[in-house]
Motif scaffolding. Structure first.
Motif, PDB file in Angstrom:
ATOM      1  N   ILE B 535       0.707  -1.281   0.081  1.00  0.00           N
ATOM      2  CA  ILE B 535      -0.072  -0.096   0.017  1.00  0.00           C
ATOM      3  C   ILE B 535       0.883   1.350  -0.065  1.00  0.00           C
ATOM      4  O   ILE B 535       1.693   1.376   0.706  1.00  0.00           O
ATOM      5  CB  ILE B 535      -0.860  -0.038   1.295  1.00  0.00           C
ATOM      6  N   LEU B 567      -7.377  -0.158   4.629  1.00  0.00           N
ATOM      7  CA  LEU B 567      -6.427  -0.815   4.563  1.00  0.00           C
ATOM      8  C   LEU B 567      -7.209  -2.371   4.186  1.00  0.00           C
ATOM      9  O   LEU B 567      -6.691  -3.134   3.373  1.00  0.00           O
ATOM     10  CB  LEU B 567      -5.518  -1.143   5.747  1.00  0.00           C
ATOM     11  N   MET B 570      -8.441  -3.091   0.806  1.00  0.00           N
ATOM     12  CA  MET B 570      -7.278  -3.016  -0.004  1.00  0.00           C
ATOM     13  C   MET B 570      -6.335  -4.286   0.093  1.00  0.00           C
ATOM     14  O   MET B 570      -5.344  -4.546  -0.425  1.00  0.00           O
ATOM     15  CB  MET B 570      -6.326  -1.988  -0.327  1.00  0.00           C
ATOM     16  N   THR B 574      -2.312  -4.302  -4.447  1.00  0.00           N
ATOM     17  CA  THR B 574      -1.542  -3.004  -4.069  1.00  0.00           C
ATOM     18  C   THR B 574      -2.567  -2.102  -4.211  1.00  0.00           C
ATOM     19  O   THR B 574      -3.597  -2.047  -4.996  1.00  0.00           O
ATOM     20  CB  THR B 574      -0.587  -2.720  -5.391  1.00  0.00           C
ATOM     21  N   GLY B 575      -2.249  -0.678  -3.754  1.00  0.00           N
ATOM     22  CA  GLY B 575      -3.145   0.243  -3.638  1.00  0.00           C
ATOM     23  C   GLY B 575      -2.645   1.373  -3.224  1.00  0.00           C
ATOM     24  O   GLY B 575      -1.584   1.637  -2.759  1.00  0.00           O
ATOM     25  N   MET B 577      -3.467   4.699  -0.331  1.00  0.00           N
ATOM     26  CA  MET B 577      -4.203   5.360   0.812  1.00  0.00           C
ATOM     27  C   MET B 577      -3.706   6.834   0.526  1.00  0.00           C
ATOM     28  O   MET B 577      -2.604   6.937   1.013  1.00  0.00           O
ATOM     29  CB  MET B 577      -4.126   4.550   1.882  1.00  0.00           C
ATOM     30  N   ASP B 609      -9.271   5.617  -0.284  1.00  0.00           N
ATOM     31  CA  ASP B 609      -8.330   4.240  -0.847  1.00  0.00           C
ATOM     32  C   ASP B 609      -8.913   3.724  -2.162  1.00  0.00           C
ATOM     33  O   ASP B 609     -10.008   4.210  -2.693  1.00  0.00           O
ATOM     34  CB  ASP B 609      -8.629   3.223   0.390  1.00  0.00           C
ATOM     35  N   GLY B 611      -9.532   0.673  -2.685  1.00  0.00           N
ATOM     36  CA  GLY B 611      -9.987  -0.725  -2.625  1.00  0.00           C
ATOM     37  C   GLY B 611     -11.248  -1.186  -3.008  1.00  0.00           C
ATOM     38  O   GLY B 611     -11.712  -0.495  -4.173  1.00  0.00           O
TER      39      GLY B 611
END
Lengths: 122, 688
Positions: B535, B567, B570, B574-575, B577, B609, B611
């Motif tokens: 992340i 979190l 996601m 991968t991501g 924030m 995010d 996500g």
């Protein structure tokens, strides 16, 4: 040896605290609520009162207020497991009303005993 | 519209015309009648005059005849006395009867020839055989004929004599007409009328005539005199008429002026009464009829003033009721809104004109249109329906509002309509929602509070007895480990109970001015330590020294919970924030306006995010306690419930925007501290 009055509506809690305190050599009296506690104290004032705050009949805050009114020199430790509001709030109120120390339940035994000793030696 | 005339001018003009006409009529009538009379009179005069002249010439003739007869009788007497009949001698004179008679005759004729009357009047005598004896004022010998003496036109003279002869034959004589010369104008003939009387005893005819032109002249003169008289009479009459008409004019003008004055008073009154409440001063009015008009006009004015007052009061009442009403009030007819009160305009965001142009169903939320339209139609048809019901409207800005309507059927301009009262219950609905939520929370809180209290007590007993038991056994005793496990687990349970208590809390105990930047940054440090490397954390902290009145622990809790959820969304991928902290001004920024917060300065914490996002169907439930998409062992689902509680108690707002598959953005607004607040007396409590 100093005498301590325990006020709590929960019998097992009283039993546990009694065991802890008696092991240290204190004499312990019990009352299930504030009203009974006041009566006992009147008859035979203890050196220290440890009281719960949330109780049926006479609630802990009321008890402290009444004790302070009648017996300005009484030493009080207040404890609370909380309820509708957080225990800290109750304890803060108790402190402002005259409890010398306050603890959030579940109380750490060692800390409680240390505090009791400090209060009784003063 | 036809052009209107001026009354007084009209009266004046027509009065003048009328009076003038009247005068002229009188004069004309007089003139005409006079003229007619004159002609009659003139004719009468003429015939009378002619008759008179005829009579006069007849009289002259008869006088002459009398004279002749008298002379004859005298001569007969004379001859009788003096005449010696056997010898036909006059004794003593020596004359013969014939000679005496001739003398007398000659004298008579001479005397008669000298007779004159009138201008040209004379006696003429002719023998019945035509011998002329007297004519033209002359005596003739009697030896010549008439036509021999007047020989210019003998034939004519013969004809004239014939007429004379014929007339002389009539017993009383007769009139003849011819032309003959005058004494004064012998050179020409003039028409003449003569009276002829026959004297058969003499074999004479005696006549006298009058010249018609003289008669005409006389008549003409009489005509002239008559004309003069008539003209004089007409002039006098005309003057009299003019004088009378003039008098009438004066009277009329005076009347007109007085009328005008009275009318002016009335007109002034009526022209001013539109703007003022002044009554007519009746003392200024001269005529009874106008006074009565004034009286009634004043009465009308008084009634009008009273009606205006009543209308004003009624309007004020209406204005008070309708214009200041906190409900939307309007008439619905022909599917449009009519006469919207100010609250309607405010509620819908449309002007009155715009409301009249759009069918009201368009203002209603699509899902509620059918229901509302159906009820409206049924109410118009006279069906009795419950008057209260609620639905949603979409205002001009596109915002949804919940409203409650109270409608009743009525008529307007003779056609069915409904009168509608609409109350905006958006806030009420929101409050209800919050109440339901907080009731839910409260019930949970009560439960939680109760449970927490019991749990704390029980934990106290467990921990206390575990410690007591541990004291009772030597360190080598294996039971000591078990007791330690009991103690550790109990302490963990205590933390869980604490978290539960947070949900049950009513008011934050430790609000104080905190530097929001520091608190957030500290919390983020903690997060960073537990973040997976997949992340990417991006920070955008724009606040510097802004302070918020709050509990630092709780604010940290908010950050931690939001980041934890981000979190979690996601996990396994991968991501990014992103966390942003910046000042915000509610009511000056459109995004902040939907928060429902009062205007002022705030800080905005945004956690974004990339996500999995939140499905729209469950969006309403994300703040519910124990609602979680996490697996059973991953968490209780208290995170957002706790965050929501904390933010509410900090008088802030939280808004979530999410797109499934793309990510979620959570926006928190917290009010800046306005002034320094003192902390409540307290201390940090033991918290193991």
């Amino acid at each position: 040896m100093a005498r301590i009055l325990l006020i709590d509506d929960d019998a097992p809690v009283r039993r546990t605290l009694r065991k802890m305190l008696e092991r240290q050599g204190y004499e312990v009296e019990e009352a299930p609520d504030g009203k009974a506690g006041l009566t006992l104290y009147q008859e035979n004032p203890a050196d220290l009162i440890i009281t719960d705050l949330i109780m049926p009949e006479m609630e802990g805050i009321e008890t402290i207020m009444e004790l302070r009114r009648r017996f300005p020199d009484v030493k009080i430790i207040a404890m609370s497991g909380g309820g509708q509001i957080r225990p800290e709030q109750y304890l803060q109120i108790a402190k402002s009303l005259g409890a010398q120390h306050t603890f959030a339940k579940p109380v750490e035994m060692k800390l409680l005993l240390k505090t009791v000793e400090e209060l009784l030696t003063v | 519209m036809r052009r209107k005339g001026n009354f007084s001018h009209f009266i004046r003009v027509w009065g003048i015309i009328f009076l003038t006409g009247l005068g002229v009529c009188f004069i004309c009538i007089d003139v005409i009648s006079t003229y007619r009379d004159f002609n009659l009179r003139a004719a009468q005069i003429r015939s009378e005059y002619i008759d008179r002249r005829k009579q006069s010439i007849k009289q002259e003739v008869m006088r002459a005849v009398e004279t002749i007869r008298h002379r004859r009788s005298q001569s007969e007497a004379l001859t009788r006395e003096k005449r010696f009949a056997p010898w036909d001698w006059f004794i003593g004179t020596g004359l013969y009867v014939d000679d005496v008679e001739e003398q007398i005759k000659a004298q008579l004729l001479l005397d008669i020839s000298r007779i004159r009357f009138g201008r040209e009047g004379y006696i003429f005598i002719n023998r019945l055989n035509g011998d002329i004896l007297v004519s033209n004022g002359k005596r003739f010998s009697g030896t010549k004929k008439l036509w021999e003496v007047f020989d210019d036109n003998p034939e004519e003279m013969r004809e004239i004599f014939e007429k004379e002869y014929q007339a002389a034959q009539k017993p009383g004589g007769g009139y003849i007409q011819y032309s003959h010369i005058k004494l004064s104008q012998p050179e020409r003939e003039s028409p003449k009328v003569s009276f002829i009387f026959g004297l058969p005893e003499f074999q004479w005819l005696v006549g006298a005539g009058v010249y018609l032109d003289d008669v005409e002249n006389d008549i003409a003169r009489m005509h002239r005199e008559l004309t003069r008289q008539v003209i004089a009479k007409n002039v006098v009459f005309a003057l009299a008429v003019i004088a009378v008409v003039g008098l009438f004019f004066l009277f009329f003008i005076r009347l007109n002026n007085r009328l005008k004055k009275d009318l002016h008073h009335l007109i002034s009154y009526f022209s001013e009464s539109a703007d003022t409440d002044e009554a007519i001063d009746r003392k200024q009015i001269k005529f009874i009829e106008f006074d009565r008009i004034a009286e009634y006009a004043n009465r009308m004015l008084a009634e009008r003033i009273a009606a205006l007052k009543a209308l004003r009061e009624s309007e004020e009442k209406y204005r008070l009721l309708v214009d200041t009403a906190n409900e939307s009030i309007f008439i619905a007819q022909d599917n449009v809104i009519k006469f919207p009160n100010p609250k309607t305009i405010e509620m819908t965001g449309y002007t009155e004109k715009e409301l009249a142009a759009v069918p009201f169903v368009k203002l209603i939320h699509p899902d509620d249109r059918q229901m509302v339209a159906d009820r409206h139609r049924r109410r118009l048809n006279g069906e009795v329906l419950p008057s209260d019901y609620s639905f949603r409207i979409i205002d001009k800005k596109g915002s949804e509002r919940s409203v409650q309507i109270n409608a009743a059927a009525t008529t307007w301009e003779g056609r069915p309509a409904t009168i509608n009262l609409i109350r905006d219950i958006t806030e009420q609905k929101q409050l209800e929602k919050r109440l339901r939520h907080s009731q839910k929370m409260e019930s949970i809180g009560t439960l939680a509070g109760g449970i927490a209290h019991e749990f704390n007590n029980m934990l106290g007993i467990i921990i206390g007895n575990a410690e007591l038991a541990a004291d009772d056994i030597p360190d080598s005793n294996p039971a000591r480990n078990c007791l330690e496990e009991i103690r550790t687990a109990s302490l963990r349970a205590k933390n869980v109970v604490r978290k539960l208590m947070r949900v049950a809390q009513k008011t934050p105990a430790f609000k104080k001015p905190i530097q929001i930047r520091a608190v957030i940054t500290e919390a983020l440090d903690l997060i960073r330590k537990t973040m997976p490397t997949t992340i990417d954390l991006r920070l955008n902290i724009r606040c510097t020294s802004e302070t918020v009145l709050g509990d630092p622990t709780e604010i940290s809790q908010v950050v931690i919970n939001l980041c934890t959820n981000a979190l979690h969304a996601m996990r396994g991928h991968t991501g990014v924030m992103s966390i942003r902290l910046e000042p915000a001004a509610v009511n000056r920024e459109p995004a902040a306006q939907r928060s429902g917060l009062p205007p002022g300065d705030y800080v905005r914490l945004t956690v974004m995010d990339t996500g999995e996002g939140i499905e729209p169907a469950i969006m309403d439930r994300v703040f519910d306690p124990y609602f979680t998409t996490k697996a059973v062992d991953e968490g209780l689902g208290m995170g957002l419930a706790v965050v929501d509680g904390i933010i509410k108690h900090h008088n802030g707002s939280i808004h979530i925007h999410s797109e499934p598959g793309k990510g979620t953005t959570v926006e928190v607004l917290l009010p800046l501290a306005e002034k320094q607040h003192q902390t409540q007396p307290g201390e940090d409590f033991t918290d193991t």
